[in-house]
Design a protein around this motif. Structure first.
Motif, mmCIF file in Angstrom:
data_model
loop_
_atom_site.group_PDB
_atom_site.id
_atom_site.type_symbol
_atom_site.label_atom_id
_atom_site.label_comp_id
_atom_site.label_asym_id
_atom_site.label_seq_id
_atom_site.Cartn_x
_atom_site.Cartn_y
_atom_site.Cartn_z
ATOM 1 N N ALA A 144 0.838 -1.207 0.000
ATOM 2 C CA ALA A 144 0.000 0.000 0.000
ATOM 3 C C ALA A 144 0.869 1.252 0.000
ATOM 4 C CB ALA A 144 -0.930 -0.007 1.206
ATOM 5 N N ARG A 145 1.939 1.239 0.783
ATOM 6 C CA ARG A 145 2.851 2.391 0.813
ATOM 7 C C ARG A 145 3.494 2.606 -0.555
ATOM 8 N NH1 ARG A 145 5.148 0.970 6.748
ATOM 9 N NH2 ARG A 145 3.679 2.286 7.901
ATOM 10 N N HIS A 146 3.840 1.521 -1.212
ATOM 11 C CA HIS A 146 4.430 1.630 -2.549
ATOM 12 C C HIS A 146 3.420 2.262 -3.514
ATOM 13 C CE1 HIS A 146 7.370 0.422 -5.650
ATOM 14 N NE2 HIS A 146 6.295 0.491 -6.412
ATOM 15 N N HIS A 147 2.193 1.775 -3.468
ATOM 16 C CA HIS A 147 1.154 2.351 -4.337
ATOM 17 C C HIS A 147 0.937 3.831 -4.032
ATOM 18 C CE1 HIS A 147 -0.038 -1.168 -6.532
ATOM 19 N NE2 HIS A 147 -0.421 -1.835 -5.464
ATOM 20 N N LEU A 148 0.923 4.170 -2.767
ATOM 21 C CA LEU A 148 0.718 5.576 -2.395
ATOM 22 C C LEU A 148 1.866 6.446 -2.906
ATOM 23 C CD1 LEU A 148 -0.920 7.744 -0.968
ATOM 24 C CD2 LEU A 148 0.261 7.137 1.151
ATOM 25 N N ARG A 205 -0.923 5.895 -6.795
ATOM 26 C CA ARG A 205 -2.029 5.001 -7.152
ATOM 27 C C ARG A 205 -2.875 4.809 -5.887
ATOM 28 N NH1 ARG A 205 2.372 2.553 -9.822
ATOM 29 N NH2 ARG A 205 2.618 1.068 -8.109
ATOM 30 N N THR A 206 -3.634 5.835 -5.556
ATOM 31 C CA THR A 206 -4.354 5.838 -4.283
ATOM 32 C C THR A 206 -5.449 4.773 -4.231
ATOM 33 O OG1 THR A 206 -5.793 7.615 -5.070
ATOM 34 C CG2 THR A 206 -3.854 8.257 -3.791
ATOM 35 N N GLY A 207 -6.093 4.497 -5.340
ATOM 36 C CA GLY A 207 -7.116 3.448 -5.343
ATOM 37 C C GLY A 207 -6.535 2.092 -4.998
ATOM 38 N N GLU A 219 -7.225 -0.211 -1.616
ATOM 39 C CA GLU A 219 -7.633 -1.616 -1.706
ATOM 40 C C GLU A 219 -6.738 -2.496 -0.836
ATOM 41 O OE1 GLU A 219 -9.593 -5.157 -2.739
ATOM 42 O OE2 GLU A 219 -10.192 -3.047 -2.656
ATOM 43 N N GLN A 220 -5.439 -2.250 -0.861
ATOM 44 C CA GLN A 220 -4.532 -3.016 -0.009
ATOM 45 C C GLN A 220 -4.805 -2.750 1.474
ATOM 46 O OE1 GLN A 220 -2.584 -5.533 -0.919
ATOM 47 N NE2 GLN A 220 -3.421 -5.162 -2.950
#
Length: 147
Positions: free
Chosen positions: A52-56, A60-62, A66-67
């Motif tokens: 989730a941190r990587h996506h943030l 890629r907040t969505g 989700e994570q």
């Protein structure tokens, strides 16, 4: 070579995702590496938090949310083991117990969801339906001054 030596290491897949994302600018390869990190330990809340941190970080907040949603279902780091003192601990909430809540993956997920959305309903929607999770939520809301 690191992944070949230890293919089930989520850290290796996370490092590879970072390499693909930040150095090679290959988001598809980064997404594949993140999926492999999750597949290495699908029931590990800490791995989901890292993903989730990587996506943030990649905005890629969505995907991050989700994570966080999946993490909240998996995490048990805030749950006290059964003991004769459990009821007293839950009622009195001593400092050591509150520190355990603040360090939990669920608390980190609530904090990240808050930073992404600034929406109390989104944050509240992540919390599993159990009394101890609701204590984590209340600690988070109290700390942030959210009603």
């Amino acid at each position: 070579q690191m992944i070949a030596a230890e293919p089930t290491s989520p850290d290796a897949h996370l490092a590879l995702a970072d390499l693909h994302e930040n150095w090679r600018k290959d988001t598809d390869a980064a997404a594949a590496a993140l999926s492999q990190a999750i597949d290495s330990f699908p029931h590990n809340a800490a791995v989901r938090l890292a993903v989730a941190r990587h996506h943030l970080a990649a905005e890629r907040t969505g995907d991050a949310l989700e994570q966080l949603r999946l993490l909240a279902k998996l995490d048990d780091s805030y749950i006290l083991y059964e003991s004769p003192r459990k009821k007293d601990t839950l009622e009195l909430r001593p400092a050591w117990y509150m520190n355990q809540l603040y360090r939990s993956n669920l608390y980190a997920a609530l904090d990240m969801a808050w930073r992404i959305t600034r929406d109390p309903l989104v944050v509240k929607g992540l919390v599993p339906d159990n009394p101890e999770a609701k204590i984590v939520l209340q600690a988070f809301l109290d700390f942030k001054g959210i009603e």
